[in-house]
Each structure stands twice: as structure tokens, then as C-alpha cells.
Enzyme design. Sequence first.
Site, PDB file in Angstrom:
ATOM      1  N   ASN A 154     -16.716  66.881  24.268  1.00  0.00           N
ATOM      2  CA  ASN A 154     -16.383  68.295  24.348  1.00  0.00           C
ATOM      3  C   ASN A 154     -17.343  69.088  25.223  1.00  0.00           C
ATOM      4  OD1 ASN A 154     -17.871  67.430  21.870  1.00  0.00           O
ATOM      5  ND2 ASN A 154     -18.307  69.623  21.739  1.00  0.00           N
ATOM      6  N   SER A 202      -6.172  68.464  17.794  1.00  0.00           N
ATOM      7  CA  SER A 202      -6.225  69.876  17.416  1.00  0.00           C
ATOM      8  C   SER A 202      -5.350  70.675  18.372  1.00  0.00           C
ATOM      9  CB  SER A 202      -7.660  70.389  17.458  1.00  0.00           C
ATOM     10  OG  SER A 202      -7.731  71.722  17.011  1.00  0.00           O
ATOM     11  N   CYS A 330     -18.054  75.295  17.855  1.00  0.00           N
ATOM     12  CA  CYS A 330     -17.626  75.067  16.477  1.00  0.00           C
ATOM     13  C   CYS A 330     -18.716  75.336  15.447  1.00  0.00           C
ATOM     14  CB  CYS A 330     -17.126  73.629  16.317  1.00  0.00           C
ATOM     15  SG  CYS A 330     -15.621  73.309  17.255  1.00  0.00           S
TER      16      CYS A 330
END
Length: 390
Positions: A154, A202, A330
Site C-alpha cells: 500500500n 476492499s 488506516c
Amino acid sequence: MTFSPRTYLDHNATSPLRPEVAETVLRALQLPGNASSVHAEGRAARAEIEKARDKVARLVGARAKNVVFTSGGTEAANLVLTPGFRRLGQAGAARLLVGAAEHPCVLNGHRFPDGDVDTIPVDDQGVLDLVWLRAQLDKFGDERVLLSIQLANNETGVLQPVAEAARLVHERGSLIHTDAVQAAGRIPVDIAALGIDAMTLSAHKLGGPKGIGALILASDQFEIGDKLVRGGGQEKGFRAGTENVAAIAGFGAAAEGALADLEDEAERLRGLRDEAEAQVRRIAPDALVVASAAERLPNTFAFAIPGLKAETALIAFDLAGVALSSGSACSSGKVKRSHVLDAMGVEPTLAEGVLRVSLGWSTTKEDVIRFAEACERVVGTLYKRKASAA
């Protein structure tokens, strides 16, 4: 009052809602029935869920019956990363192996005792050390393990050798899960071709709604003995609770949209990404582009300019109308030291300045131009301050 246009380059945190997804969600929100009810209204809600399940499955080459909807990628990872995940008729894993650069939902969200977890190192490009993995698997012998590695990182976009790792694991009768949250919809993903047992996704990384994700199993020959959310029999018993019909329908629409032009969109984004990266190198020749020698997602690059702190730079870019990130979004929204960069051995003072650019379906050539203009101003301001302080 008029506002100057903003440039949003943080798609790895969340990708703006696709217009067709917004329409789908709005329509589904107006359905009155509970999907578990047998009357016509309930059947209409159920039909929306099953249509979406099929679309999400097609995005990753899976079968619809093996898609389990969750509240997001984090819950999906928490659900599957447990000793209770097993093939039917077999015992679960005694140990968990995780990559050093995994997302926090894997590193902190699994349900194994800390003493039963081993961390696989990565090289200076952020790529998993398969030699170490092979040696560790040999050391465990017949002991069954669960391996969890991401398909794409990510923070850096680095792609991992998932198929090779899957072969090593399966040779020893063990299981493998991959976090495909960042990869699905950006590169071709096929659960069978990868040879993995479980995958997590997701929706909001694809331009779908926030708060909806999925656990996808390679077949119906798996079970999870210790469910996270228990109660009713929804999602074939894997996850109880009344389904979020509107979000699930939106997930399906996002998956369908991402798959429709996957290859062309990847090439378009790669061209824009490479241009943005070239502009950074032009503006700051001493800039570090993280993992530039590794295979990466076509939409992502991370860079650091010596002397520029990420926290200061993010504010400066934001004031210039450009939204970037310093890594994962996150946690708490705070800029903090990256465990990914630490695992790669990036020099600490450089790591403190790493910024991430992540493009997506709404990114245009004009966005790259505005990013370059903002970067020039930010760097120019930085060096003026340094010169005046000298």
C-alpha cells in the site's frame, strides 16, 4: 465564492466514488426488504447482493459462492488469519508467517499467539525473501503453517512473488492468504493462477463505498472454526448480521467498472505515474524514488527529497491544492514512522520525508501538471529557507 480545483492523488487511501457506483448505491438504498426475508421485497434485496457477489468474484477469477462480504479489508483479514482457518477435515495452522511490510490489519489483526508468529524479511526494494521463507518452511517440517503476504504494498506499490510463495507453502501441505486490497482492479488478479487459498479485498480502493470488503476463498472446501461475528446464518455462516445491501451493490458496481477497462486503464495510469515521477526527478535530482527497481503497481510511487519532512510537505502540498499521503491512511491520520520503509532499510532521515503519490480512475494529465507545479513551489520554498538559515 469559487474554489480553485484540487488534485487528488491519494487513491491508495481511498478512491473517489465512481458515478455509476453512486447511482447503484442510491437505488439499492431505496429497497425496503431484508435480504433474509422470503417475500418479494426481501428477494429483491437478496438479488442485489447475489448480483454483486458475482461481479466481485469475476474481478479476481473466483466463484461467486466463495465470496464472503465483510465490513472491509481489515475485518476480512482478521476473519481469516486464525488457527481456525483450515481445509475441511484437516487441522488448522500451528504458526503464522507474515511479510515484514504487510498492512497493519495483518501484522496486528491476526488471531495467533505472538509466540507463534514469524516475520519474513524483505530486501531493499521491499520484495519478500523467498530464500528465507523456504528455509523457515524446511525448519518447520510437517508442521502446518498459514502464510500471509500482500499482492501489492500500500505504501510503495511493490508487487510480491505470491505465486512462487504459494507453491512453496502448498508443497508442505500448508495454506496461504494474500491481501489483494491494493492490487485488485489495478492489475489482473486471478485467485487460481496465483494458487492461493484465500484473498481479501476492499471496495473503496476501487471507487466503491467505504465500509465494505470481502474474503474470497479458493473453493468451498475451507472453513473457519472461530468466526468473528456470530449470530445469524448470513454469508453462509462465515459472517453474521444483516447485510449492507447498498454498500454490497456498490462494491459490485465498482468491481464491474474496474474490470471493464483494466488493461487500458493500467497503461494510462502507468504513463501518468511515470510522468509524475520524472517531474520529481527533474525538480529534485537528488530525490529518492522508493523501490524504483522493483515491479510496482502502475498507479503508485513513493519518493523522498533530502531535507524535506513528510509532515511539513503534506501540509505544503495540501495548501497548494494537492492531496498526497505519507503512507497508510488506516491509523490515526498522523504522520509516523513507516514500518515498511524500516523493513526495507531506508535511511531514517530519508524515511521521515517519504511521500506517496497514488493515482486512480479520476486522475488526469492536468492533475499531473498541477502536482509538478506544486512540487516545484514546495521544493523552491524549502531550499530558500535552507539558504536563508545557512
